[in-house]
Design an enzyme around this catalytic site. Sequence first.
Site, short mmCIF file in Angstrom:
data_model
loop_
_atom_site.label_atom_id
_atom_site.label_comp_id
_atom_site.label_asym_id
_atom_site.label_seq_id
_atom_site.Cartn_x
_atom_site.Cartn_y
_atom_site.Cartn_z
N GLY A 112 127.48 46.46 6.49
CA GLY A 112 127.64 47.28 7.65
C GLY A 112 128.77 48.19 6.26
O GLY A 112 127.91 49.39 5.62
N ASN A 113 129.83 48.58 7.24
CA ASN A 113 130.28 49.56 5.98
C ASN A 113 131.64 49.85 6.47
O ASN A 113 132.00 48.82 6.40
CB ASN A 113 130.12 51.43 7.04
CG ASN A 113 130.45 51.41 8.74
OD1 ASN A 113 131.90 51.37 8.73
ND2 ASN A 113 129.88 51.05 9.25
N ARG A 114 132.41 50.51 5.46
CA ARG A 114 133.61 49.90 5.49
C ARG A 114 135.16 51.30 6.21
O ARG A 114 136.20 50.69 6.22
CB ARG A 114 133.99 51.08 3.55
CG ARG A 114 133.39 50.89 2.40
CD ARG A 114 134.23 52.13 1.34
NE ARG A 114 135.11 52.46 1.60
CZ ARG A 114 134.98 53.28 0.05
NH1 ARG A 114 134.64 54.00 -0.04
NH2 ARG A 114 136.00 53.44 0.11
N ALA A 158 132.48 54.38 13.25
CA ALA A 158 131.46 54.49 12.28
C ALA A 158 129.95 54.10 12.59
O ALA A 158 130.54 52.32 11.78
CB ALA A 158 131.23 54.07 10.14
#
Length: 412
Positions: free
Chosen positions: A210-212, A278
């Site tokens: 995943g990402n932030r 994102a």
Amino acid sequence: MSPQPRVVLGVGGGIAAYKACEVLRGLTESGHDVKVVPTAAALNFVGAATFEALSGRPVNTGVFTAVPEVQHVRTGQEADLVLVAPATADLLAKAAHGLADDLLTNTLLTARCPVAFFPAMHTEMWEHPATRANVATLRSRGAVVTEPASGRLTGVDTGKGRLADPREIVDLARLLLARADALPRDLDGVRVVVSAGGTREPLDPVRHLGNRSSGKQGYALARVAAQRGADVTLVAAHTDALPEPAGARVVHVSTAAELGDAVDEAAREADVVVMAAAVADFRPAGRSGHKIKKSDDEPDPMIELVRNRDILAGLVERRRPGQIVVGFAAETGDAQGSVLDHARAKLKRKGCDLLVVNAVGEGKAFEVEDNTGWLLSADGLETRIPLGAKSQLAATVWDAVAQLLRPSRERQ
């Protein structure tokens, strides 16, 4: 504007009056000097002592208190912003017709600052021709009358007319204090798709790549667009902690593939598509059906990655004539170029109409309340966006979109 912005919080006599306490706390905690002016009916739901304790200021409803101070005139004259939450059908009617039978309605007549109404009532009342006419009248005079949320109402009823989430009200209040002209109705009837949040690519039943991204910027874009009149579909990945923007339809997804399919479906009839999510560039080639165990007797597992499809490039390739596509780029500088160098190359490569560029890093763009960056246009125009609330960046984006839409709308 004074160093501590002066806000008048009007409270109407509806069941949603209890939520005004959360609005009040949000405003005071973010550094605003708030004077609460309820109607007499509002005090049937929330007592004056509660508002006084949270604001640190006395509360009254009538024009015959503090007469030597000419309170019924000074309250509106000295305000930097007047917001009414909840705004009942009765209050909207009084404001539209210029009635002044208590302190709040007098304040609405004397205020020369931005005035914003956050409606809350049953669906039938919101949709009634009288209410619609009153809303149109107030908007024609420059007041902001926001779209209410949809959801549970009083009793068992559900529908449009629910008060917007207090966090959304505070955010829009901050936006209007920063830019009084941030919420014009210049997107009326425009069909908008916004993606938000961060996708997750499962490795096994427990883990994911995943990402932030928190989704806050995409939600701000959807929120501002809806309040500027747009018909908004928000495709959201892992944003459960955020309140759904009032006036927007929300489609929840998880993976990049799911987000791409949902955006493609919604974009078929859209006038504007904004890709603020994102999206993972890669996903695991395969997903384990069981939790991947660590073992001292076996080598560390190798995870093969495959590329996800480029959703933004696909939107540009398939867009209808006149459709506007806005991309987002989270960039860092490196030996090959600066943030802007990479962004200019991405704009040319993707072919979108506008590209919002954020320099990312610790405490920047992701998981924070404020944002900054650049807005790049396909015609070569580059606009620096100063640091401010994410709703302010959203307003800048919609200003640019409205400019691009203007020629086609003027021909209609």
